[in-house]
Design a protein around this motif. Sequence first.
Motif, short mmCIF file in Angstrom:
data_model
loop_
_atom_site.label_atom_id
_atom_site.label_comp_id
_atom_site.label_asym_id
_atom_site.label_seq_id
_atom_site.Cartn_x
_atom_site.Cartn_y
_atom_site.Cartn_z
N TYR A 21 5.08 -8.18 2.05
CA TYR A 21 5.51 -7.38 0.90
C TYR A 21 5.08 -5.92 0.98
O TYR A 21 5.82 -5.04 0.56
N VAL A 22 3.87 -5.66 1.49
CA VAL A 22 3.34 -4.30 1.52
C VAL A 22 2.68 -4.03 2.87
O VAL A 22 2.44 -4.95 3.66
N LYS A 23 2.36 -2.76 3.12
CA LYS A 23 1.71 -2.41 4.38
C LYS A 23 0.24 -2.83 4.36
O LYS A 23 -0.35 -3.10 3.32
N GLU A 24 -0.34 -2.87 5.54
CA GLU A 24 -1.68 -3.44 5.73
C GLU A 24 -2.75 -2.69 4.94
O GLU A 24 -3.71 -3.29 4.45
N GLY A 25 -2.61 -1.38 4.80
CA GLY A 25 -3.64 -0.57 4.14
C GLY A 25 -3.80 -0.84 2.66
O GLY A 25 -4.80 -0.41 2.06
N LEU A 26 -2.86 -1.55 2.04
CA LEU A 26 -2.94 -1.82 0.61
C LEU A 26 -3.71 -3.09 0.28
O LEU A 26 -3.84 -3.45 -0.89
N ARG A 27 -4.23 -3.77 1.28
CA ARG A 27 -4.93 -5.03 1.02
C ARG A 27 -6.12 -4.87 0.07
O ARG A 27 -6.26 -5.68 -0.87
N PRO A 28 -7.01 -3.87 0.26
CA PRO A 28 -8.14 -3.74 -0.68
C PRO A 28 -7.69 -3.57 -2.13
O PRO A 28 -8.33 -4.10 -3.05
N LEU A 29 -6.61 -2.84 -2.35
CA LEU A 29 -6.12 -2.64 -3.72
C LEU A 29 -5.59 -3.94 -4.31
O LEU A 29 -5.78 -4.21 -5.50
N LEU A 30 -4.93 -4.76 -3.49
CA LEU A 30 -4.44 -6.04 -3.99
C LEU A 30 -5.59 -6.97 -4.36
O LEU A 30 -5.55 -7.65 -5.39
N ILE A 31 -6.62 -6.99 -3.50
CA ILE A 31 -7.77 -7.85 -3.79
C ILE A 31 -8.46 -7.39 -5.07
O ILE A 31 -8.80 -8.21 -5.94
N ALA A 32 -8.66 -6.08 -5.20
CA ALA A 32 -9.31 -5.55 -6.40
C ALA A 32 -8.48 -5.86 -7.65
O ALA A 32 -9.03 -6.25 -8.69
N SER A 33 -7.17 -5.72 -7.55
CA SER A 33 -6.30 -6.02 -8.70
C SER A 33 -6.39 -7.49 -9.08
O SER A 33 -6.44 -7.83 -10.27
N GLY A 34 -6.40 -8.37 -8.07
CA GLY A 34 -6.51 -9.79 -8.34
C GLY A 34 -7.81 -10.15 -9.05
O GLY A 34 -7.82 -10.93 -10.01
N VAL A 35 -8.91 -9.57 -8.58
CA VAL A 35 -10.22 -9.84 -9.19
C VAL A 35 -10.23 -9.36 -10.64
O VAL A 35 -10.69 -10.06 -11.55
N VAL A 36 -9.72 -8.15 -10.87
CA VAL A 36 -9.70 -7.59 -12.23
C VAL A 36 -8.87 -8.46 -13.17
O VAL A 36 -9.29 -8.75 -14.30
N LEU A 37 -7.72 -8.93 -12.72
CA LEU A 37 -6.86 -9.75 -13.57
C LEU A 37 -7.51 -11.10 -13.89
O LEU A 37 -7.41 -11.59 -15.02
N VAL A 38 -8.18 -11.70 -12.91
CA VAL A 38 -8.86 -12.97 -13.16
C VAL A 38 -9.99 -12.77 -14.18
O VAL A 38 -10.15 -13.56 -15.12
N VAL A 39 -10.77 -11.70 -13.99
CA VAL A 39 -11.87 -11.42 -14.92
C VAL A 39 -11.33 -11.16 -16.33
O VAL A 39 -11.87 -11.67 -17.33
N LEU A 40 -10.28 -10.37 -16.43
CA LEU A 40 -9.68 -10.10 -17.75
C LEU A 40 -9.14 -11.37 -18.38
O LEU A 40 -9.26 -11.57 -19.59
#
Length: 246
Positions: free
Chosen positions: A33-52
Amino acid sequence: MAAVKKQLPALLLALIGCALLRISLLSDLYLRYVKEGLRPLLIASGVVLVVLGLAAALRAREHSGQEGDGHDKGHEHEERHGHSHSAGGPKTAWLLALPAVMLLLFAPPALGSYTVARDGSGAVARRTTFTPLPNLSPLPLSLSDFTSRAVWDDKGSLKDRTVRLTGFVAPGNATAWQLSRVVVSCCAADARVLKVEVHGIAAPPADSWVTVTGTWRPAAKAPALDATSIEHITQPKNPYRDSAQP
């Protein structure tokens, strides 16, 4: 029932977060879906959504525990007068649950021959300078390098050179098939198609990944290759990166 409805938005947040973590932290599916460099942002977004989602669930549970009969009676009064207020949020928000569940259960494949068949541009990035090619035979080249040299290199650096190109198979015409790659700058939405006509070898099944060895066909209108051999390979880890190597 009202308490359950209040938990649903929190569940949706957590569900989307888990889907993001599944494709980015627990696997390499995000590369579809996205380029390799966006992986940290996806992980951070996933963690934030789970916590919220967890925080919202706890807050809704505490709030429900504090509500008394007076609130229930007031709610019944609102329903009788036709102006009850839903705590579940906009109904359209639940459309987000479908892609989240799909990502959790299975992931759609990377863009392939279907995309190539509907791309009529055939555009090749213009280059004005080309570095000398290494003295290797066969010479591994990326599809972007091969196509740009085939169209724009006035010195004919590909002439009489045996090259190796890697990509996936896409249907062509009666005399040739397409060796293709889909490359992205940011995500699959900005995908760009690279394709080379392959002559001399029967087309393998569509979307199969192959490495083709052959020589440039200069008389063709589009970038083309007279193939001498073909090797079937597994799909690369990152299918959207145009590389000379599998």
